[in-house]
Design a protein around this motif. Structure first.
Motif, PDB file in Angstrom:
ATOM      1  N   LEU A 158       0.811  -1.215   0.000  1.00  0.00           N
ATOM      2  CA  LEU A 158       0.000   0.000   0.000  1.00  0.00           C
ATOM      3  C   LEU A 158       0.845   1.265   0.000  1.00  0.00           C
ATOM      4  O   LEU A 158       0.317   2.351  -0.207  1.00  0.00           O
ATOM      5  CB  LEU A 158      -0.951   0.000   1.198  1.00  0.00           C
ATOM      6  N   LYS A 159       2.154   1.137   0.250  1.00  0.00           N
ATOM      7  CA  LYS A 159       3.018   2.308   0.147  1.00  0.00           C
ATOM      8  C   LYS A 159       3.300   2.660  -1.307  1.00  0.00           C
ATOM      9  O   LYS A 159       3.702   3.785  -1.610  1.00  0.00           O
ATOM     10  CB  LYS A 159       4.338   2.037   0.868  1.00  0.00           C
ATOM     11  N   LYS A 171      -5.671   2.530  -0.762  1.00  0.00           N
ATOM     12  CA  LYS A 171      -5.316   2.989   0.578  1.00  0.00           C
ATOM     13  C   LYS A 171      -6.380   3.934   1.133  1.00  0.00           C
ATOM     14  O   LYS A 171      -6.831   3.798   2.272  1.00  0.00           O
ATOM     15  CB  LYS A 171      -3.946   3.672   0.542  1.00  0.00           C
ATOM     16  N   LEU A 172      -6.819   4.878   0.309  1.00  0.00           N
ATOM     17  CA  LEU A 172      -7.831   5.828   0.773  1.00  0.00           C
ATOM     18  C   LEU A 172      -9.177   5.149   0.993  1.00  0.00           C
ATOM     19  O   LEU A 172      -9.917   5.495   1.925  1.00  0.00           O
ATOM     20  CB  LEU A 172      -7.960   6.976  -0.230  1.00  0.00           C
ATOM     21  N   GLU A 216      -4.443  14.594   3.274  1.00  0.00           N
ATOM     22  CA  GLU A 216      -3.044  14.313   2.998  1.00  0.00           C
ATOM     23  C   GLU A 216      -2.947  12.925   2.377  1.00  0.00           C
ATOM     24  O   GLU A 216      -3.671  12.019   2.750  1.00  0.00           O
ATOM     25  CB  GLU A 216      -2.246  14.331   4.309  1.00  0.00           C
ATOM     26  N   THR A 217      -2.001  12.760   1.440  1.00  0.00           N
ATOM     27  CA  THR A 217      -1.844  11.456   0.828  1.00  0.00           C
ATOM     28  C   THR A 217      -0.402  10.993   0.767  1.00  0.00           C
ATOM     29  O   THR A 217      -0.114   9.960   0.192  1.00  0.00           O
ATOM     30  CB  THR A 217      -2.389  11.476  -0.612  1.00  0.00           C
ATOM     31  N   ASP A 244      -1.456   6.846   8.324  1.00  0.00           N
ATOM     32  CA  ASP A 244      -2.492   7.388   7.439  1.00  0.00           C
ATOM     33  C   ASP A 244      -3.825   7.575   8.137  1.00  0.00           C
ATOM     34  O   ASP A 244      -4.545   8.535   7.879  1.00  0.00           O
ATOM     35  CB  ASP A 244      -2.677   6.484   6.230  1.00  0.00           C
ATOM     36  N   VAL A 245      -4.216   6.609   8.968  1.00  0.00           N
ATOM     37  CA  VAL A 245      -5.532   6.697   9.595  1.00  0.00           C
ATOM     38  C   VAL A 245      -5.623   7.944  10.452  1.00  0.00           C
ATOM     39  O   VAL A 245      -6.665   8.572  10.562  1.00  0.00           O
ATOM     40  CB  VAL A 245      -5.809   5.424  10.420  1.00  0.00           C
TER      41      VAL A 245
END
Length: 423
Positions: free
Chosen positions: A11-12, A20-21, A135-136, A143-144
């Protein structure tokens, strides 16, 4: 379908930013951790399994925007992505007595679903100062926390913004068709179908893997609303016929949240059996009042019953509301799976599957150049699809495990008075 544990390293990769989003948004609304062992993903087929529930997601690009849909049953979660300004900031949305309050945010409520994920049909738009931005570029483990998405008393559809890297399109079959208008009261007739039979249609359209919109529209096309028709005609919502249904071994795949659970096997007895109790079936195979052909059908039913078939008298199948809708949708699913195609299957419902050859192109089928009672049958179905439904992706689930997402794009509206196929 090949479901696997989420790979944090995978997912990176920038090409999995959409996934991922989606997972971040789902974790917020479905209350699960990305690190949980109960979360599995199939990146190729676009499925996410959370605990025992299966969700399907896809991405629909419209100009500079990409709409991401996460679907369970008929309830849809939607996160819509568009370009991000250079100065990206996070925004927090909060719910307050049904109203949306946000800091520099645009909130688009397309529809709402309850905590139990049963869809409702609310429509409204709330707009404040500027698009919500997320942000991405942070690491997955953070991320969460970095993407602060709304926490609502009800699950809702949210519009957010993200970089324009999101250019991948999802797989779907787009059908260009004419909406053949033959009923001036089509809106009222469809509304009445939803009001009278919507719950039953939803139950069996989900069970047999068919889109509610098309099933409800097909049954609206079929059912009689003419008070001068006989009571039998009015009760026969799907206009089942003895020729097509009685004696046919209907095998319809059964789904739950997109996963094949098994099959409903249905057999409808010929009209000669209408006057006799279904409980006496096992003793009626050589009943002298039945013709030789009828006796053979009864004997076949006795054998099929031992093989797990559901056996119905024709009168019970045709003139009992729930049975009629169940068997109509099961038969539709049966022939859609036989043809492995939406248009050929739905046309076969009217014309018979033997007449709708697999060699016929969709252009021929949709142009009315086929020998059947109503060569514009698919266009007549589309006259009952609502404007909102025409903008939806309609998934059909097949017994072989495949899912095809259909989109209907109308070329124009045509009144085909010369066909004589008015309702």
């Amino acid at each position: 379908m090949t479901l696997q544990r989420i790979s944090m390293e995978k997912l990176k990769d920038p090409k999995y930013q959409e996934e991922k989003l989606i997972l971040q948004w789902m974790s917020e609304h479905l209350h699960f951790s990305l690190a949980s062992q109960d979360v599995l993903v199939d990146f190729k087929e676009k499925y996410v399994k959370v605990r025992h529930q299966l969700y399907y997601y896809h991405i629909l690009h419209e100009g500079s925007q990409a709409h991401i849909w996460v679907t369970m049953k008929r309830g849809n979660f939607d996160v819509a992505f568009s370009e991000v300004p250079e100065n990206r900031k996070k925004a927090i949305l909060k719910s307050h007595k049904g109203k949306v309050r946000a800091t520099k945010a645009t909130f688009l409520l397309l529809s709402a679903v309850s905590i139990s994920l049963v869809a409702t049909s609310l429509k409204s738009t709330y707009t404040v100062e500027a698009p919500v931005v997320v942000e991405t570029n942070s690491e997955l483990e953070e991320d969460v926390d970095n993407v602060i998405l709304p926490s609502y008393e009800e699950d809702v559809m949210v519009t957010v913004s993200t970089p324009e890297e999101f250019s991948e399109s999802f797989d779907s079959t787009i059908i260009l068709a004419e909406q053949v208008i033959s009923n001036e009261n089509r809106v009222a007739k469809r509304s009445q179908t939803d009001e009278l039979y919507g719950d039953i249609i939803l139950k069996y359209s989900e069970r047999y893997g068919q889109p509610y919109a098309l099933v409800a529209s097909l049954l609206t096309q079929e059912r009689s609303d003419n008070p001068n028709d006989s009571l039998e005609v009015q009760k026969n919502i799907g206009q089942l016929t003895t020729t097509s249904i009685c004696g046919e071994k209907i095998i319809a795949p059964v789904f739950s949240h997109g996963e094949l659970q098994g099959y409903d096997k249905i057999y409808v007895l010929p009209p000669c059996y209408d006057d006799y109790p279904i409980d006496d079936l096992d003793t009626m195979g050589h009943f002298p009042k039945f013709s030789e052909e009828e006796q053979q059908m009864i004997q076949a039913a006795i054998q099929l019953k031992s093989e797990g078939y559901q056996i119905y008298r024709r009168c019970d199948a045709f003139y009992t509301t729930e049975n009629n809708i169940k068997i109509s949708v099961a038969y539709l699913s049966y022939i859609v799976n036989m043809k492995h195609d939406l248009v050929r299957g739905y046309m076969s419902y009217n014309g018979g599957y033997a007449k709708i050859s697999d060699s016929l192109s969709l252009e021929v089928l949709l142009s009315g150049n086929v020998e059947m009672d109503d060569p514009y049958y698919f266009g007549h179905i589309l006259q009952y699809v609502t404007d909102e439904e025409l903008h939806e992706v309609m998934p059909i689930y097949y017994a072989d495990g495949s899912v095809v997402n259909y989109e209907i794009e109308l070329q124009n509206e045509v009144l085909r008075e010369e066909t004589g196929h008015h309702l």
